[in-house]
Design a protein around this motif. Structure first.
Motif, PDB file in Angstrom:
ATOM      1  N   PRO A   7       0.822  -1.224   0.000  1.00 36.70           N
ATOM      2  CA  PRO A   7       0.000   0.000   0.000  1.00 36.70           C
ATOM      3  C   PRO A   7       0.852   1.267   0.000  1.00 36.70           C
ATOM      4  O   PRO A   7       1.818   1.385   0.748  1.00 36.70           O
ATOM      5  CB  PRO A   7      -0.815  -0.144   1.291  1.00 36.70           C
ATOM      6  N   ARG A   8       0.464   2.217  -0.856  1.00 37.38           N
ATOM      7  CA  ARG A   8       1.259   3.418  -1.072  1.00 37.38           C
ATOM      8  C   ARG A   8       0.998   4.462   0.003  1.00 37.38           C
ATOM      9  O   ARG A   8      -0.132   4.666   0.437  1.00 37.38           O
ATOM     10  CB  ARG A   8       0.921   4.008  -2.441  1.00 37.38           C
ATOM     11  N   GLU A   9       2.071   5.154   0.393  1.00 35.30           N
ATOM     12  CA  GLU A   9       1.940   6.280   1.317  1.00 35.30           C
ATOM     13  C   GLU A   9       1.511   7.541   0.578  1.00 35.30           C
ATOM     14  O   GLU A   9       0.869   8.421   1.151  1.00 35.30           O
ATOM     15  CB  GLU A   9       3.270   6.509   2.033  1.00 35.30           C
ATOM     16  N   SER A  10       1.887   7.660  -0.666  1.00 37.58           N
ATOM     17  CA  SER A  10       1.468   8.779  -1.510  1.00 37.58           C
ATOM     18  C   SER A  10       1.594   8.342  -2.950  1.00 37.58           C
ATOM     19  O   SER A  10       2.319   7.390  -3.265  1.00 37.58           O
ATOM     20  CB  SER A  10       2.332  10.028  -1.262  1.00 37.58           C
ATOM     21  N   VAL A  11       0.878   9.020  -3.826  1.00 37.53           N
ATOM     22  CA  VAL A  11       0.976   8.738  -5.255  1.00 37.53           C
ATOM     23  C   VAL A  11       0.742  10.030  -6.026  1.00 37.53           C
ATOM     24  O   VAL A  11      -0.158  10.804  -5.705  1.00 37.53           O
ATOM     25  CB  VAL A  11      -0.023   7.643  -5.679  1.00 37.53           C
ATOM     26  N   VAL A  24       4.312   8.153 -10.059  1.00 34.59           N
ATOM     27  CA  VAL A  24       5.308   7.767  -9.061  1.00 34.59           C
ATOM     28  C   VAL A  24       4.595   7.566  -7.732  1.00 34.59           C
ATOM     29  O   VAL A  24       3.509   8.107  -7.505  1.00 34.59           O
ATOM     30  CB  VAL A  24       6.435   8.819  -8.903  1.00 34.59           C
ATOM     31  N   ALA A  25       5.232   6.811  -6.844  1.00 32.63           N
ATOM     32  CA  ALA A  25       4.615   6.519  -5.552  1.00 32.63           C
ATOM     33  C   ALA A  25       5.618   6.727  -4.430  1.00 32.63           C
ATOM     34  O   ALA A  25       6.834   6.683  -4.636  1.00 32.63           O
ATOM     35  CB  ALA A  25       4.096   5.075  -5.531  1.00 32.63           C
ATOM     36  N   ASN A  26       5.073   6.968  -3.241  1.00 28.27           N
ATOM     37  CA  ASN A  26       5.861   7.061  -2.001  1.00 28.27           C
ATOM     38  C   ASN A  26       6.905   8.181  -2.032  1.00 28.27           C
ATOM     39  O   ASN A  26       8.011   8.023  -1.508  1.00 28.27           O
ATOM     40  CB  ASN A  26       6.533   5.711  -1.702  1.00 28.27           C
ATOM     41  N   VAL A  27       6.545   9.302  -2.640  1.00 31.64           N
ATOM     42  CA  VAL A  27       7.406  10.481  -2.571  1.00 31.64           C
ATOM     43  C   VAL A  27       6.852  11.411  -1.498  1.00 31.64           C
ATOM     44  O   VAL A  27       5.659  11.400  -1.202  1.00 31.64           O
ATOM     45  CB  VAL A  27       7.503  11.215  -3.926  1.00 31.64           C
ATOM     46  N   ASP A  28       7.737  12.219  -0.894  1.00 34.02           N
ATOM     47  CA  ASP A  28       7.272  13.191   0.094  1.00 34.02           C
ATOM     48  C   ASP A  28       7.783  14.606  -0.183  1.00 34.02           C
ATOM     49  O   ASP A  28       7.579  15.507   0.623  1.00 34.02           O
ATOM     50  CB  ASP A  28       7.640  12.758   1.516  1.00 34.02           C
ATOM     51  N   ARG A  29       8.421  14.799  -1.347  1.00 32.20           N
ATOM     52  CA  ARG A  29       8.848  16.130  -1.775  1.00 32.20           C
ATOM     53  C   ARG A  29       8.630  16.267  -3.280  1.00 32.20           C
ATOM     54  O   ARG A  29       9.004  15.395  -4.054  1.00 32.20           O
ATOM     55  CB  ARG A  29      10.332  16.374  -1.457  1.00 32.20           C
ATOM     56  N   LEU A  30       8.037  17.389  -3.675  1.00 36.97           N
ATOM     57  CA  LEU A  30       7.914  17.744  -5.083  1.00 36.97           C
ATOM     58  C   LEU A  30       8.825  18.948  -5.309  1.00 36.97           C
ATOM     59  O   LEU A  30       8.517  20.054  -4.871  1.00 36.97           O
ATOM     60  CB  LEU A  30       6.471  18.087  -5.444  1.00 36.97           C
ATOM     61  N   HIS A  71      -2.747  17.814  -4.232  1.00 34.50           N
ATOM     62  CA  HIS A  71      -3.566  16.635  -4.518  1.00 34.50           C
ATOM     63  C   HIS A  71      -2.911  15.358  -3.989  1.00 34.50           C
ATOM     64  O   HIS A  71      -3.586  14.442  -3.510  1.00 34.50           O
ATOM     65  CB  HIS A  71      -3.786  16.518  -6.030  1.00 34.50           C
ATOM     66  N   ALA A  72      -1.582  15.303  -4.057  1.00 32.90           N
ATOM     67  CA  ALA A  72      -0.851  14.116  -3.588  1.00 32.90           C
ATOM     68  C   ALA A  72      -0.459  14.219  -2.118  1.00 32.90           C
ATOM     69  O   ALA A  72       0.112  13.264  -1.571  1.00 32.90           O
ATOM     70  CB  ALA A  72       0.408  13.915  -4.434  1.00 32.90           C
ATOM     71  N   ASP A  73      -0.738  15.352  -1.482  1.00 33.37           N
ATOM     72  CA  ASP A  73      -0.334  15.605  -0.092  1.00 33.37           C
ATOM     73  C   ASP A  73       1.179  15.462   0.061  1.00 33.37           C
ATOM     74  O   ASP A  73       1.680  14.791   0.959  1.00 33.37           O
ATOM     75  CB  ASP A  73      -1.064  14.666   0.858  1.00 33.37           C
ATOM     76  N   VAL A  74       1.898  16.119  -0.854  1.00 35.12           N
ATOM     77  CA  VAL A  74       3.353  16.096  -0.883  1.00 35.12           C
ATOM     78  C   VAL A  74       3.862  17.527  -0.733  1.00 35.12           C
ATOM     79  O   VAL A  74       3.319  18.455  -1.337  1.00 35.12           O
ATOM     80  CB  VAL A  74       3.854  15.486  -2.215  1.00 35.12           C
ATOM     81  N   ALA A  75       4.899  17.706   0.076  1.00 33.57           N
ATOM     82  CA  ALA A  75       5.427  19.053   0.327  1.00 33.57           C
ATOM     83  C   ALA A  75       6.181  19.577  -0.889  1.00 33.57           C
ATOM     84  O   ALA A  75       7.075  18.891  -1.403  1.00 33.57           O
ATOM     85  CB  ALA A  75       6.346  19.041   1.539  1.00 33.57           C
ATOM     86  N   PRO A  76       5.860  20.800  -1.367  1.00 35.98           N
ATOM     87  CA  PRO A  76       6.616  21.370  -2.490  1.00 35.98           C
ATOM     88  C   PRO A  76       7.879  22.083  -2.014  1.00 35.98           C
ATOM     89  O   PRO A  76       7.947  22.579  -0.886  1.00 35.98           O
ATOM     90  CB  PRO A  76       5.629  22.371  -3.093  1.00 35.98           C
ATOM     91  N   THR A  79      12.241  11.192  -0.232  1.00 36.29           N
ATOM     92  CA  THR A  79      12.136  10.768  -1.624  1.00 36.29           C
ATOM     93  C   THR A  79      11.488  11.906  -2.389  1.00 36.29           C
ATOM     94  O   THR A  79      10.343  12.275  -2.120  1.00 36.29           O
ATOM     95  CB  THR A  79      11.298   9.490  -1.769  1.00 36.29           C
ATOM     96  N   ALA A  80      12.238  12.476  -3.320  1.00 34.52           N
ATOM     97  CA  ALA A  80      11.796  13.682  -4.018  1.00 34.52           C
ATOM     98  C   ALA A  80      11.714  13.416  -5.511  1.00 34.52           C
ATOM     99  O   ALA A  80      12.512  12.660  -6.072  1.00 34.52           O
ATOM    100  CB  ALA A  80      12.765  14.833  -3.752  1.00 34.52           C
ATOM    101  N   ILE A  81      10.752  14.054  -6.150  1.00 33.83           N
ATOM    102  CA  ILE A  81      10.670  14.022  -7.602  1.00 33.83           C
ATOM    103  C   ILE A  81      10.950  15.424  -8.117  1.00 33.83           C
ATOM    104  O   ILE A  81      10.440  16.411  -7.575  1.00 33.83           O
ATOM    105  CB  ILE A  81       9.298  13.515  -8.097  1.00 33.83           C
TER     106      ILE A  81
END
Length: 309
Positions: free
Chosen positions: A72-76, A90-96, A120-125, A180-182
């Protein structure tokens, strides 16, 4: 589950938990906990199609492996297909990490798209201005003026860096360590140069991926995860250079515009689109100078694209 318990279950089942590094259609390259790169195929009944960053359960086979399940993914982070349906990228990233540069110039509409994607992904920019060493005083002032709103209203203080001179790279490494950043950004902002500067052994890594794939090559157009020397990982994906927001609800779009959201609840109509409807509290705030007209213009474009727009 504690790591010791997870390892015991793996030993009992004969399976290993690994992370997807890159996907070539039905073939996926994963990295195990001990750093082994393994070419895997997917079972037809896998619970989800694995994407870069996924954690998966792998059964070893002669010369490779088979993906049994996606954890199960933490984020997508998703992008809409040509029908507006969400497709995981991508999945399981926490930084954009939004990479900007002048040239080619700061495009606020694209920046706001990325911020909506992060919400939308609840990821910190994280805003990164590359090629900082090439900015003269006038250009630096222009960039700072453009980003002042994002710093003052959204709390996004940009990092000024240069892949060429090394300026700001230590601060960027610190910001990325353990995450994990994209990396995303318009063509020409220098994402590839940044990745090369952050990953001194990039060529070796690409060679290892080519060897693991058995194809003798690693395509630069594939979304790929690279481990960072200080911990964490960075993902390079050409799939988010441009994007639409067909799969994102209008309510999520609005969260990237907090100065609008503060007034939207006072509009006469609950479904107000803030585009000239009577009793629009957002329009009144604009007339009072509390909302910049260009921000409303951008919001109107993005709301028109939204999945329920």
């Amino acid at each position: 589950m504690p790591a010791a318990g997870r390892r015991l279950l793996e030993a009992m089942s004969g399976n290993t938990t690994a992370r997807v590094v890159v996907s070539y259609g039905r073939e996926v390259i994963v990295e195990t906990g001990d750093g082994e790169l393994l070419a895997c195929l997917m079972r037809r009944r896998t619970n989800a199609r694995p994407v870069c960053g996924d954690r998966v359960r792998v059964a070893h086979t002669d010369g490779g492996g088979v993906i049994e399940a996606v954890v199960p993914r933490e984020s997508v982070i998703e992008r809409g297909d040509f029908r507006g349906r969400p497709r995981p990228l991508v999945a399981n990233v926490d930084r954009l990490v939004i990479v900007l540069a002048d040239p080619p110039g700061l495009e606020r509409l694209l920046l706001d798209r990325y911020l909506v994607l992060a919400a939308h992904a609840d990821v910190a920019p994280l805003l990164v201005v590359n090629k900082a060493d090439a900015l003269d005083d006038a250009a630096r002032g222009r960039v700072e003026a453009t980003l002042a709103f994002y710093r003052d209203e959204l709390g996004l203080t940009p990092l000024y860096v240069s892949a060429r001179s090394g300026e700001g790279l230590e601060a960027l490494r610190t910001a990325l360590a353990g995450h994990t950043a994209i990396l995303v950004g318009h063509s020409g902002v220098g994402k590839s140069s940044l990745i090369n500067a952050l990953l001194p052994e990039l060529a070796l890594r690409i060679g290892a991926l080519s060897a693991a794939s058995g194809q003798g090559r690693h395509t630069t157009t594939a979304t790929t995860l690279f481990p960072l020397p200080d911990g964490g990982a960075i993902i390079d994906s050409p799939g988010v250079r441009t994007l639409r927001l067909d799969h994102v609800p209008a309510a999520t779009v609005l969260t990237a515009f907090p100065e609008v959201a503060r007034h939207a609840g006072r509009c006469r109509f609950n479904d107000c689109r803030h585009a000239g409807e009577p009793g629009c509290a957002v329009a009144a705030a604009r007339e009072r100078g509390e909302i910049a007209p260009e921000r409303l213009e951008t919001l109107a474009v993005l709301l028109a694209e939204a999945g329920d727009g």
